[in-house]
Design a protein around this motif. Structure first.
Motif, short mmCIF file in Angstrom:
data_model
loop_
_atom_site.label_atom_id
_atom_site.label_comp_id
_atom_site.label_asym_id
_atom_site.label_seq_id
_atom_site.Cartn_x
_atom_site.Cartn_y
_atom_site.Cartn_z
N LEU A 1 0.85 -1.19 0.00
CA LEU A 1 0.00 0.00 0.00
C LEU A 1 0.88 1.24 0.00
N ILE A 2 0.63 2.16 -0.94
CA ILE A 2 1.41 3.39 -1.03
C ILE A 2 0.50 4.61 -1.08
N GLN A 3 1.06 5.75 -0.73
CA GLN A 3 0.34 7.03 -0.82
C GLN A 3 1.36 8.15 -0.90
N ASP A 4 1.14 9.09 -1.82
CA ASP A 4 2.00 10.26 -1.97
C ASP A 4 3.48 9.87 -2.11
N GLY A 5 3.73 8.82 -2.86
CA GLY A 5 5.10 8.42 -3.13
C GLY A 5 5.80 7.70 -2.00
N GLU A 6 5.06 7.30 -0.97
CA GLU A 6 5.67 6.62 0.16
C GLU A 6 4.98 5.27 0.41
N LEU A 7 5.75 4.32 0.91
CA LEU A 7 5.23 3.00 1.25
C LEU A 7 4.54 3.08 2.61
N ILE A 8 3.24 2.76 2.64
CA ILE A 8 2.46 2.81 3.87
C ILE A 8 2.52 1.48 4.60
N ALA A 9 2.40 0.38 3.86
CA ALA A 9 2.41 -0.95 4.48
C ALA A 9 2.84 -1.98 3.44
#
Length: 369
Positions: A261-269
């Protein structure tokens, strides 16, 4: 699932051409054209396009009378009439109302007959909600959303109905100032874009033997996805090497056989479970990036059971962002993509034509069974 074709005809399109009025926009121009003996050509041109579809199995939905029904009947079809013009002769508002309804009724493609003014109406009504294709019938055709002839429009629609690979691209909607045009000046204005199917150009990045260079294509797919990313949206990144190439392009760690899971270019989980995905996407706009299994064509239910029926029903079909090389799609030999979520109702909801992103600003329409 039966292909659904929508048809909208602007019966006044092109009316001013034969009588030298350089357009057909506006009630005064229409009245003047009729007074000069102009005859409507758009319904006939729509019929010409539909004749290319004789013998094919599809559902045809349209508007009453000269806005589509008459052309369909003349071509030998029995269309389903979804509505009628609010007034006669029909207006731009009628065209927009028809397009909205046909899209809501599940049209896989909307064929529309008209000119640049009609394209503007279609753009205002459906934008890029569903693919459309123009049947040229206007005085001025500056927009890039029209087939070169009515027959060509029918041929492209036939390709889609038969399930052939057809490129899906953005076409610009442009229109000129008719008053300026009558004064000898061409002032074109950009109004938006529509999703337009075109004849399939099978391979990009061709090398020896006309084979797709996979590394170049994956780079293009990744660049296209990165450009499409929106702030605040969470992207579920499915398993497989095509999605892995996107993650590598973004500079993020990837679980090749899992779901991230990613958001705004970052790995969330990383390597999320079905429960984690439900919790981490609750109340957040979410997209699902997946690729079909090579040779099989499964989108859901094989190697990505973390994408549960509950999750997929919540995010909806429109949240799917399918990526694949054209070589992978061609290897299916025309077989559809498959959904085996474990929920038969959900499988049906996700069926039909869907864009498959195959390169940079390059996509094809392909059927999901």
């Amino acid at each position: 699932m039966t292909f659904t074709l929508g048809l909208v005809v602007n019966p006044l399109a092109g009316l001013g051409g034969s009588v030298g009025l350089k357009g057909s926009d506006g009630a005064e121009t229409v009245a003047k054209a009729l007074a000069l003996g102009a005859e409507a050509k758009a319904p006939e041109r729509a019929m010409t396009a539909l004749q290319e579809l004789v013998g094919l199995d599809f559902r045809l939905i349209t508007w009453a009378g000269s806005m589509g029904e008459d052309s369909a009947l003349a071509a030998g079809f029995s269309p389903e009439v979804m509505g009628v013009a609010a007034q006669q002769p029909s207006t731009a508002a009628d065209t927009e109302a028809a397009a909205v309804t046909l899209a809501e009724q599940g049209a896989d493609l909307i064929l529309f007959a008209g000119g640049d003014g009609t394209a503007r109406n279609i753009c205002a009504a459906v934008a890029e909600r569903c693919p459309v294709l123009g049947i040229p019938a206007g005085v001025k055709i500056h927009s890039g959303v029209y087939a070169i002839t009515p027959k060509a429009a029918g041929e492209v629609a036939a390709m889609l109905i038969r399930g052939e690979l057809v490129t899906l691209s953005s076409g610009e909607v442009r229109d000129i100032d008719e008053e300026a045009f009558r004064a000898g000046k061409v002032r074109a204005r950009y109004y938006g874009e529509l999703l337009v199917p075109s004849e399939h150009r099978y391979l990009q990045h061709v090398k020896n033997g006309q084979r797709e260079d996979e590394s170049l294509v994956l780079d293009d797919i990744a660049a296209d996805f990165e450009e499409s990313m929106q702030p605040g949206v969470r992207y579920i990144m499915g398993s497989g090497s095509t999605v892995a190439a996107i993650m590598e392009h973004l500079g993020l760690d990837n679980t090749l056989l899992g779901v991230d899971l990613i958001q705004d270019g970052e790995l969330i989980a990383s390597d999320c479970t079905a429960k984690q995905l439900l919790e981490l996407t609750e109340g957040v706009e979410t997209r699902v990036v997946i690729t079909p299994i090579g040779g099989q064509g499964h989108l859901l239910g094989r190697g990505n059971q973390q994408l549960s029926p509950e999750l997929m029903r919540r995010v909806g079909r429109e949240a799917l962002y399918v990526v694949a090389t054209k070589t992978k799609i061609k290897a299916l030999d025309g077989r559809p993509l498959l959904i085996d979520s474990g929920d038969s109702a959900l499988n049906g909801e996700f069926s039909g034509l869907i864009p498959v992103h195959t390169g940079y600003r390059d996509a094809i329409l392909y059927r999901v069974a």
